[in-house]
Design a protein around this motif. Structure first.
Motif, PDB file in Angstrom:
ATOM      1  N   VAL A 168      30.617  -2.383  -4.563  1.00  0.00           N
ATOM      2  CA  VAL A 168      31.141  -2.234  -5.919  1.00  0.00           C
ATOM      3  C   VAL A 168      31.031  -3.521  -6.727  1.00  0.00           C
ATOM      4  CG1 VAL A 168      32.677  -0.301  -5.415  1.00  0.00           C
ATOM      5  CG2 VAL A 168      33.514  -2.641  -5.110  1.00  0.00           C
ATOM      6  N   LYS A 169      30.776  -4.643  -6.034  1.00  0.00           N
ATOM      7  CA  LYS A 169      30.648  -5.918  -6.742  1.00  0.00           C
ATOM      8  C   LYS A 169      29.927  -6.896  -5.826  1.00  0.00           C
ATOM      9  CE  LYS A 169      33.401  -9.583  -8.807  1.00  0.00           C
ATOM     10  NZ  LYS A 169      34.748 -10.158  -8.897  1.00  0.00           N
ATOM     11  N   GLY A 170      29.078  -7.710  -6.410  1.00  0.00           N
ATOM     12  CA  GLY A 170      28.386  -8.713  -5.619  1.00  0.00           C
ATOM     13  C   GLY A 170      27.951  -9.896  -6.464  1.00  0.00           C
ATOM     14  N   THR A 171      27.954 -11.056  -5.847  1.00  0.00           N
ATOM     15  CA  THR A 171      27.485 -12.270  -6.511  1.00  0.00           C
ATOM     16  C   THR A 171      26.600 -13.026  -5.542  1.00  0.00           C
ATOM     17  OG1 THR A 171      29.530 -12.401  -7.785  1.00  0.00           O
ATOM     18  CG2 THR A 171      28.165 -14.377  -7.724  1.00  0.00           C
ATOM     19  N   ILE A 172      25.437 -13.429  -6.015  1.00  0.00           N
ATOM     20  CA  ILE A 172      24.494 -14.205  -5.209  1.00  0.00           C
ATOM     21  C   ILE A 172      24.493 -15.640  -5.737  1.00  0.00           C
ATOM     22  CG2 ILE A 172      22.097 -14.441  -4.452  1.00  0.00           C
ATOM     23  CD1 ILE A 172      21.761 -11.427  -5.123  1.00  0.00           C
ATOM     24  N   TYR A 173      24.715 -16.598  -4.855  1.00  0.00           N
ATOM     25  CA  TYR A 173      24.696 -18.017  -5.217  1.00  0.00           C
ATOM     26  C   TYR A 173      23.401 -18.622  -4.699  1.00  0.00           C
ATOM     27  CZ  TYR A 173      29.599 -17.119  -6.106  1.00  0.00           C
ATOM     28  OH  TYR A 173      30.768 -16.590  -6.589  1.00  0.00           O
ATOM     29  N   PHE A 174      22.611 -19.217  -5.614  1.00  0.00           N
ATOM     30  CA  PHE A 174      21.303 -19.743  -5.261  1.00  0.00           C
ATOM     31  C   PHE A 174      21.333 -21.250  -5.019  1.00  0.00           C
ATOM     32  CE2 PHE A 174      20.321 -15.792  -7.458  1.00  0.00           C
ATOM     33  CZ  PHE A 174      19.377 -15.236  -6.598  1.00  0.00           C
ATOM     34  N   SER A 175      20.289 -21.729  -4.362  1.00  0.00           N
ATOM     35  CA  SER A 175      20.180 -23.145  -4.000  1.00  0.00           C
ATOM     36  C   SER A 175      20.089 -24.067  -5.213  1.00  0.00           C
ATOM     37  CB  SER A 175      18.971 -23.367  -3.092  1.00  0.00           C
ATOM     38  OG  SER A 175      17.794 -22.902  -3.731  1.00  0.00           O
ATOM     39  N   ASP A 176      19.685 -23.541  -6.347  1.00  0.00           N
ATOM     40  CA  ASP A 176      19.581 -24.382  -7.546  1.00  0.00           C
ATOM     41  C   ASP A 176      20.873 -24.406  -8.366  1.00  0.00           C
ATOM     42  OD1 ASP A 176      19.532 -21.829  -8.572  1.00  0.00           O
ATOM     43  OD2 ASP A 176      17.535 -21.979  -9.455  1.00  0.00           O
ATOM     44  N   GLY A 177      21.954 -23.835  -7.812  1.00  0.00           N
ATOM     45  CA  GLY A 177      23.250 -23.860  -8.483  1.00  0.00           C
ATOM     46  C   GLY A 177      23.515 -22.691  -9.406  1.00  0.00           C
ATOM     47  N   VAL A 178      22.544 -21.797  -9.558  1.00  0.00           N
ATOM     48  CA  VAL A 178      22.691 -20.632 -10.429  1.00  0.00           C
ATOM     49  C   VAL A 178      23.290 -19.483  -9.614  1.00  0.00           C
ATOM     50  CG1 VAL A 178      21.409 -18.947 -11.811  1.00  0.00           C
ATOM     51  CG2 VAL A 178      20.755 -21.359 -11.859  1.00  0.00           C
ATOM     52  N   SER A 179      24.121 -18.670 -10.239  1.00  0.00           N
ATOM     53  CA  SER A 179      24.633 -17.471  -9.572  1.00  0.00           C
ATOM     54  C   SER A 179      24.205 -16.246 -10.364  1.00  0.00           C
ATOM     55  CB  SER A 179      26.153 -17.522  -9.430  1.00  0.00           C
ATOM     56  OG  SER A 179      26.758 -17.542 -10.694  1.00  0.00           O
ATOM     57  N   SER A 180      24.126 -15.125  -9.674  1.00  0.00           N
ATOM     58  CA  SER A 180      23.647 -13.892 -10.285  1.00  0.00           C
ATOM     59  C   SER A 180      24.507 -12.728  -9.816  1.00  0.00           C
ATOM     60  CB  SER A 180      22.188 -13.657  -9.886  1.00  0.00           C
ATOM     61  OG  SER A 180      21.761 -12.366 -10.253  1.00  0.00           O
ATOM     62  N   THR A 181      24.800 -11.811 -10.736  1.00  0.00           N
ATOM     63  CA  THR A 181      25.517 -10.587 -10.398  1.00  0.00           C
ATOM     64  C   THR A 181      24.612  -9.412 -10.729  1.00  0.00           C
ATOM     65  OG1 THR A 181      27.597 -11.666 -10.962  1.00  0.00           O
ATOM     66  CG2 THR A 181      27.636  -9.274 -10.801  1.00  0.00           C
ATOM     67  N   PRO A 182      23.970  -8.826  -9.691  1.00  0.00           N
ATOM     68  CA  PRO A 182      23.060  -7.698  -9.960  1.00  0.00           C
ATOM     69  C   PRO A 182      23.822  -6.526 -10.574  1.00  0.00           C
ATOM     70  CG  PRO A 182      22.815  -8.514  -7.708  1.00  0.00           C
ATOM     71  CD  PRO A 182      24.026  -9.175  -8.286  1.00  0.00           C
ATOM     72  N   THR A 183      23.263  -5.968 -11.643  1.00  0.00           N
ATOM     73  CA  THR A 183      23.939  -4.860 -12.324  1.00  0.00           C
ATOM     74  C   THR A 183      23.217  -3.526 -12.140  1.00  0.00           C
ATOM     75  OG1 THR A 183      22.761  -5.414 -14.357  1.00  0.00           O
ATOM     76  CG2 THR A 183      24.975  -6.324 -14.087  1.00  0.00           C
ATOM     77  N   GLN A 184      21.935  -3.539 -11.899  1.00  0.00           N
ATOM     78  CA  GLN A 184      21.161  -2.306 -11.787  1.00  0.00           C
ATOM     79  C   GLN A 184      20.872  -1.937 -10.333  1.00  0.00           C
ATOM     80  OE1 GLN A 184      20.483  -0.389 -14.455  1.00  0.00           O
ATOM     81  NE2 GLN A 184      21.661  -1.862 -15.628  1.00  0.00           N
ATOM     82  N   THR A 185      21.716  -2.396  -9.409  1.00  0.00           N
ATOM     83  CA  THR A 185      21.478  -2.140  -7.991  1.00  0.00           C
ATOM     84  C   THR A 185      22.642  -1.357  -7.416  1.00  0.00           C
ATOM     85  OG1 THR A 185      20.320  -4.252  -7.848  1.00  0.00           O
ATOM     86  CG2 THR A 185      21.000  -3.267  -5.785  1.00  0.00           C
ATOM     87  N   ARG A 186      22.329  -0.316  -6.632  1.00  0.00           N
ATOM     88  CA  ARG A 186      23.343   0.433  -5.885  1.00  0.00           C
ATOM     89  C   ARG A 186      23.062   0.210  -4.413  1.00  0.00           C
ATOM     90  NH1 ARG A 186      22.367   6.203  -8.317  1.00  0.00           N
ATOM     91  NH2 ARG A 186      20.424   5.554  -7.423  1.00  0.00           N
ATOM     92  N   CYS A 187      24.070  -0.260  -3.671  1.00  0.00           N
ATOM     93  CA  CYS A 187      23.868  -0.576  -2.254  1.00  0.00           C
ATOM     94  C   CYS A 187      24.918   0.091  -1.382  1.00  0.00           C
ATOM     95  CB  CYS A 187      23.947  -2.086  -2.026  1.00  0.00           C
ATOM     96  SG  CYS A 187      22.608  -3.017  -2.768  1.00  0.00           S
ATOM     97  N   TRP A 188      24.495   0.440  -0.169  1.00  0.00           N
ATOM     98  CA  TRP A 188      25.367   0.959   0.874  1.00  0.00           C
ATOM     99  C   TRP A 188      25.060   0.216   2.155  1.00  0.00           C
ATOM    100  CZ3 TRP A 188      22.694   3.860  -2.564  1.00  0.00           C
ATOM    101  CH2 TRP A 188      23.421   4.718  -3.401  1.00  0.00           C
ATOM    102  N   ILE A 189      26.056   0.147   3.024  1.00  0.00           N
ATOM    103  CA  ILE A 189      25.814  -0.381   4.367  1.00  0.00           C
ATOM    104  C   ILE A 189      26.614   0.475   5.337  1.00  0.00           C
ATOM    105  CG2 ILE A 189      27.668  -2.110   4.308  1.00  0.00           C
ATOM    106  CD1 ILE A 189      25.601  -3.949   5.831  1.00  0.00           C
ATOM    107  N   GLU A 190      25.984   0.825   6.444  1.00  0.00           N
ATOM    108  CA  GLU A 190      26.653   1.638   7.452  1.00  0.00           C
ATOM    109  C   GLU A 190      26.682   0.872   8.764  1.00  0.00           C
ATOM    110  OE1 GLU A 190      26.741   6.137   9.274  1.00  0.00           O
ATOM    111  OE2 GLU A 190      25.439   5.665   7.580  1.00  0.00           O
ATOM    112  N   PHE A 191      27.907   0.673   9.283  1.00  0.00           N
ATOM    113  CA  PHE A 191      28.106  -0.047  10.534  1.00  0.00           C
ATOM    114  C   PHE A 191      28.338   0.930  11.668  1.00  0.00           C
ATOM    115  CE2 PHE A 191      29.393  -3.133   7.359  1.00  0.00           C
ATOM    116  CZ  PHE A 191      28.878  -4.316   7.845  1.00  0.00           C
TER     117      PHE A 191
END
Length: 147
Positions: free
Chosen positions: A39-62
């Motif tokens: 429902v929410k995600g933030t990616i932190y990059f090596s160059d100090g920039v962060s990104s919040t993908p808005t057009q992505t739907r993800c699932w994970i099954e454990f």
């Protein structure tokens, strides 16, 4: 005499404490099993920039020793299969077994810290840097709900 009683105490207390940690990790594993939707995600990059993908739907099954992730974007569906193991309370390590869009990442390991609160899963993953990459994700924070 005091040293003997101390040794006896340690011989009893340490295995009990270790058993408590193992029980906690098993409980963590059981709580995590099932399918979760991001429902929410933030990616932190090596160059100090962060990104919040808005057009992505993800699932994970454990399941017991494997997790399968699927993300749908405008460019299609990406499926990643991980073999994972618990390394401590609220911590697990994954190894990429299959990666549909980036097969060169097969074999890489990812450490993840997690917690579950009120039916919500919070994860912080620390992916490795791909060889030769000038910009890469150093940390990914995600929030998941049961799907």
């Amino acid at each position: 005499m005091q040293f003997r009683s101390l040794g006896f105490c340690c011989a009893i207390v340490i295995p009990v404490l270790m058993a408590g940690c193992a029980t906690s990790a098993k409980k963590d594993a059981a709580d995590l099993e099932g399918r979760w939707r991001n429902v929410k995600g933030t990616i932190y990059f090596s160059d100090g920039v962060s990104s919040t993908p808005t057009q992505t739907r993800c699932w994970i099954e454990f399941s017991k020793n494997q997790s399968v992730s699927e993300c749908i974007t405008n460019s299609g569906t990406n499926r990643i299969v991980y073999a994972h193991r618990y390394v401590g309370p609220q911590k697990y390590e994954s190894q990429v077994v299959e990666h549909k869009s980036l097969p060169h990442l097969v074999g890489t390991r990812i450490r993840t810290d997690f917690r579950i609160a009120n039916g919500t899963l919070f994860t912080t993953s620390y992916p490795p840097a791909p060889p030769g990459a000038s910009r890469f994700a150093v940390k990914v924070e995600s929030t998941w709900v049961r799907d």
